[in-house]
Write an enzyme that holds these catalytic residues in place. Structure first.
Site, short mmCIF file in Angstrom:
data_model
loop_
_atom_site.label_atom_id
_atom_site.label_comp_id
_atom_site.label_asym_id
_atom_site.label_seq_id
_atom_site.Cartn_x
_atom_site.Cartn_y
_atom_site.Cartn_z
N HIS A 157 0.83 -1.20 0.00
CA HIS A 157 0.00 0.00 0.00
C HIS A 157 0.87 1.25 0.00
O HIS A 157 2.05 1.19 0.32
CB HIS A 157 -0.91 0.04 1.24
CG HIS A 157 -2.09 -0.88 1.15
ND1 HIS A 157 -2.02 -2.21 1.51
CD2 HIS A 157 -3.35 -0.67 0.72
CE1 HIS A 157 -3.20 -2.77 1.32
NE2 HIS A 157 -4.04 -1.86 0.84
N LYS A 161 -0.46 4.70 4.67
CA LYS A 161 -1.29 3.72 5.39
C LYS A 161 -0.74 3.46 6.79
O LYS A 161 0.46 3.29 6.97
CB LYS A 161 -1.39 2.41 4.61
CG LYS A 161 -2.35 1.42 5.24
CD LYS A 161 -2.85 0.38 4.25
CE LYS A 161 -3.76 -0.64 4.92
NZ LYS A 161 -5.00 -0.03 5.41
N1 LIG Z 1 -12.70 -1.38 3.28
C1 LIG Z 1 -12.22 -0.81 2.17
O1 LIG Z 1 -12.61 -1.13 1.03
C2 LIG Z 1 -11.20 0.28 2.32
C3 LIG Z 1 -10.82 0.67 3.57
N2 LIG Z 1 -9.97 1.71 3.74
C4 LIG Z 1 -9.73 2.12 5.12
O2 LIG Z 1 -10.44 3.33 5.34
C5 LIG Z 1 -9.77 4.09 6.35
C6 LIG Z 1 -9.49 5.49 5.84
O3 LIG Z 1 -8.57 5.44 4.76
P1 LIG Z 1 -8.13 6.78 4.01
O4 LIG Z 1 -9.31 7.50 3.46
O5 LIG Z 1 -7.03 6.39 3.10
O6 LIG Z 1 -7.51 7.62 5.24
P2 LIG Z 1 -7.47 9.20 5.44
O7 LIG Z 1 -6.56 9.44 6.61
O8 LIG Z 1 -7.19 9.87 4.15
O9 LIG Z 1 -8.98 9.58 5.85
C7 LIG Z 1 -9.56 9.33 7.11
C8 LIG Z 1 -10.37 10.54 7.44
O10 LIG Z 1 -11.14 10.29 8.61
C9 LIG Z 1 -11.03 11.44 9.45
N3 LIG Z 1 -11.34 11.18 10.83
C10 LIG Z 1 -10.59 10.58 11.77
N4 LIG Z 1 -11.23 10.58 12.95
C11 LIG Z 1 -12.41 11.22 12.75
C12 LIG Z 1 -13.50 11.56 13.60
N5 LIG Z 1 -13.51 11.23 14.88
N6 LIG Z 1 -14.54 12.21 13.05
C13 LIG Z 1 -14.58 12.54 11.76
N7 LIG Z 1 -13.55 12.25 10.90
C14 LIG Z 1 -12.49 11.60 11.40
C15 LIG Z 1 -9.57 11.87 9.24
O11 LIG Z 1 -9.36 13.18 9.72
P3 LIG Z 1 -7.88 13.57 10.25
O12 LIG Z 1 -6.99 13.52 9.05
O13 LIG Z 1 -8.09 14.95 10.80
O14 LIG Z 1 -7.51 12.56 11.28
C16 LIG Z 1 -9.48 11.76 7.73
O15 LIG Z 1 -9.99 12.88 7.07
C17 LIG Z 1 -8.50 3.28 6.71
O16 LIG Z 1 -8.80 2.48 7.85
C18 LIG Z 1 -8.31 2.40 5.49
O17 LIG Z 1 -7.58 1.24 5.73
C19 LIG Z 1 -9.45 2.40 2.69
C20 LIG Z 1 -9.78 2.04 1.41
C21 LIG Z 1 -10.67 0.94 1.12
O1 LIG Z 2 -5.70 2.07 3.52
C1 LIG Z 2 -5.96 1.81 2.33
O2 LIG Z 2 -5.66 2.57 1.41
C2 LIG Z 2 -6.68 0.57 2.03
N1 LIG Z 2 -7.15 -0.11 3.03
C3 LIG Z 2 -7.88 -1.31 2.96
C4 LIG Z 2 -7.09 -2.42 3.62
O3 LIG Z 2 -6.56 -2.20 4.73
O4 LIG Z 2 -7.02 -3.51 3.08
C5 LIG Z 2 -8.39 -1.63 1.59
C6 LIG Z 2 -7.52 -1.20 0.45
O5 LIG Z 2 -6.53 -2.17 0.24
C7 LIG Z 2 -6.94 0.19 0.62
#
Ligand SMILES: NC(=O)C1=CN([C@@H]2O[C@H](COP(=O)(O)OP(=O)(O)OC[C@H]3O[C@@H](n4cnc5c(N)ncnc54)[C@H](OP(=O)(O)O)[C@@H]3O)[C@@H](O)[C@H]2O)C=CC1
Ligand SMILES: O=C(O)C1=N[C@H](C(=O)O)C[C@H](O)C1
Length: 271
Positions: A157, A161
């Site tokens: 990744h 991450k």
């Molecule tokens: N299941 C799936 O298909 C996928 C899962 N993911 C997962 O999704 C999650 C997010 O990934 P990603 O978008 O890359 O991460 P980012 O850090 O870009 O986004 C997370 C966001 O959530 C915000 N956040 C954190 N705490 C709070 C809160 N209490 N209230 C409101 N907002 C909050 C963060 O704010 P701040 O930056 O201020 O902390 C940030 O803007 C990860 O756990 C990732 O592994 C990602 C892609 C696909």
């Molecule tokens: O953090 C990410 O970006 C992603 N998180 C998910 C994971 O932990 O597997 C899904 C995807 O691979 C992207």
């Protein structure tokens, strides 16, 4: 039926913005609020503009309670601590909670199970069609090849991450363990360092790579004596996860309370 009103939490994040774009494209669903944490620099910004679209008139807010009270569902790709709090609010508001957040601990999952007595929760470490199909294939191949073949799961990744192994790697590990009819927790080798000794029999190993802008690559390797089988998925665009999450929200509307998976949504749980 009227459009489903959906809240995006973590709206300023990488997935938050992809979710706003996916909701904009999807029929039958409307963005009703965009939530960020208190103190976020994005508060007050227009959600559409932030996601690279035209203005939506929806400003980022930190008032999750009010947002949930006026919605039918919430899509949550944030962080474990945030997801724990959102699960309680979503259950109180009796709205669909789609959870993509990874890095959740077993205690968190137990709390979600409790919340699912009152709310529809759809949760997956990966919301894409391709990875969920890969999970089904992994289960079948693991069952077919048996323990003569060692299982290793390799993931890469982007440099931002924060959790490892990825949620997807653990999903695939669970699928492999299910194929072998063993618990993953008792067989997972999540890190190796130094003089590790020989590979434990039946181990399901994980290897984590981090760097650059990689959206998400996963390979399940079945290594036997003299041959290897490899199953792989490469995500090229976060839109695949966002589209899956929107599909999960629409699927969850009107379902009875429970803790569902993306395999349930896609109808491949029994594949
Ligand atoms: N299941 C799936 O298909 C996928 C899962 N993911 C997962 O999704 C999650 C997010 O990934 P990603 O978008 O890359 O991460 P980012 O850090 O870009 O986004 C997370 C966001 O959530 C915000 N956040 C954190 N705490 C709070 C809160 N209490 N209230 C409101 N907002 C909050 C963060 O704010 P701040 O930056 O201020 O902390 C940030 O803007 C990860 O756990 C990732 O592994 C990602 C892609 C696909
Ligand atoms: O953090 C990410 O970006 C992603 N998180 C998910 C994971 O932990 O597997 C899904 C995807 O691979 C992207």
């Amino acid at each position: 039926m009227s459009d489903m009103r959906l809240v995006v939490v973590g709206a300023g994040g990488r997935m938050g913005r992809a979710l706003i774009r996916a909701i904009d494209e999807a029929p039958g669903i409307t963005l009703s609020a965009a939530v960020e944490r208190s103190g976020s620099p994005f508060l007050g910004e227009d959600a559409g503009i932030l996601a690279g679209l035209s203005a939506s008139g929806i400003k980022l807010t930190d008032d999750a309670l009010a947002a949930f009270a006026a919605a039918d569902g919430v899509v949550d790709f944030t962080a474990p601590q945030a997801t724990r709090a959102f699960a309680e609010l979503a259950a109180q508001a009796r709205i669909v909670h789609v959870i993509g957040t990874t890095g959740l601990e077993p205690e968190d999952i137990a709390r979600l199970d409790a919340a699912a007595n009152h709310a529809v929760i759809v949760r997956s470490g990966n919301m894409s069609l391709g990875v969920n199909l890969l999970g089904a294939l992994t289960r079948k191949v693991a069952a077919t090849l048996g323990s003569d073949f060692d299982i290793e799961i390799v993931e890469m990744h982007h440099r931002h991450k924060v959790d490892a192994p990825s949620g997807t790697a653990l999903l695939l590990g669970d699928a492999a363990a299910a194929g072998r009819e063993v618990p993953l927790a008792e067989n997972a080798v999540r890190v190796r360092d130094g003089h590790t000794g020989p590979r434990p029999e039946g181990a399901i190993g994980f290897a984590t790579l981090r760097g650059g802008s990689v959206v998400g690559d996963h390979t399940v390797i079945f290594a036997g004596a003299g041959e290897r089988v490899e199953l792989a998925h490469k995500a090229e665009d976060r839109a695949i996860f966002a589209r899956g999450a929107v599909r999960a929200a629409l699927w969850g509307r009107g379902k009875k309370p429970g803790h569902y998976s993306m395999a349930d949504v896609l109808g491949i749980a029994d594949l």
